[in-house]
Write a protein that holds these residues in place. Structure first.
Motif, short mmCIF file in Angstrom:
data_model
loop_
_atom_site.label_atom_id
_atom_site.label_comp_id
_atom_site.label_asym_id
_atom_site.label_seq_id
_atom_site.Cartn_x
_atom_site.Cartn_y
_atom_site.Cartn_z
N THR A 170 -5.02 6.78 -2.59
CA THR A 170 -4.39 5.65 -1.92
C THR A 170 -4.32 4.46 -2.87
N SER A 178 -3.80 5.67 5.56
CA SER A 178 -4.17 7.08 5.73
C SER A 178 -2.98 7.82 6.31
N TYR A 219 -3.37 0.09 -3.34
CA TYR A 219 -3.26 -1.20 -2.67
C TYR A 219 -2.99 -2.29 -3.70
N SER A 275 0.84 -1.19 0.00
CA SER A 275 0.00 0.00 0.00
C SER A 275 0.88 1.24 0.00
N THR A 299 -6.54 -0.30 4.89
CA THR A 299 -6.75 1.11 4.58
C THR A 299 -5.55 1.92 5.06
#
Length: 126
Positions: free
Chosen positions: A60, A73, A62, A51, A71
């Motif tokens: 973002t 961030s 992946y 990621s 996820t």
């Protein structure tokens, strides 16, 4: 630039963990110039990018194996990047590393990054 990854541990399949990557050492530079990537290395395997987030945090990325479960961030004010990992599987077991590169875009290529954290162990097992 120094990076420190933390938050790893032992978790049962289906569980969750949140990894953090804390950055420091930007004496004459700015953290928000840096793209950040998360990598992992399982025993006997090469380190793989899973990621990444560009310096702005506007998008973002992946790899397929973690898409929909992980996820990424970033909080530029705190110089932190997080990796929220849900629905963990035994095959997610690895040492997880964060990496930084002074560039706007990010990459899954480990050779792209100049700065690396020390890694945090994630073990998914019942």
């Amino acid at each position: 630039v120094q990076l420190q990854a933390s938050g790893g541990g032992l978790v049962q399949p289906g569980g969750s963990l949140r990894l953090s990557c804390a950055a420091s050492g930007f004496a004459f530079d700015y953290y928000d110039y840096y793209a950040i990537g998360w990598f992992r290395q399982a025993p006997g395997k090469e380190r793989e990018g899973i990621s990444c987030v560009p310096n702005s945090g506007s998008s973002t990325y992946y790899v397929d194996s973690v898409k929909g479960r992980f996820t990424i961030s970033r909080d530029n004010a705190k110089k932190l990047v997080y990796l929220q990992m849900n629905s963990l599987k035994p095959e997610d077991t690895a040492v997880y590393y964060c990496a930084a590169q002074r560039f706007s875009s990010c990459s899954f290529d480990r050779d792209w990054y100049n700065y690396w954290g020390q890694g945090t162990q994630v073990t998914v097992s019942s």
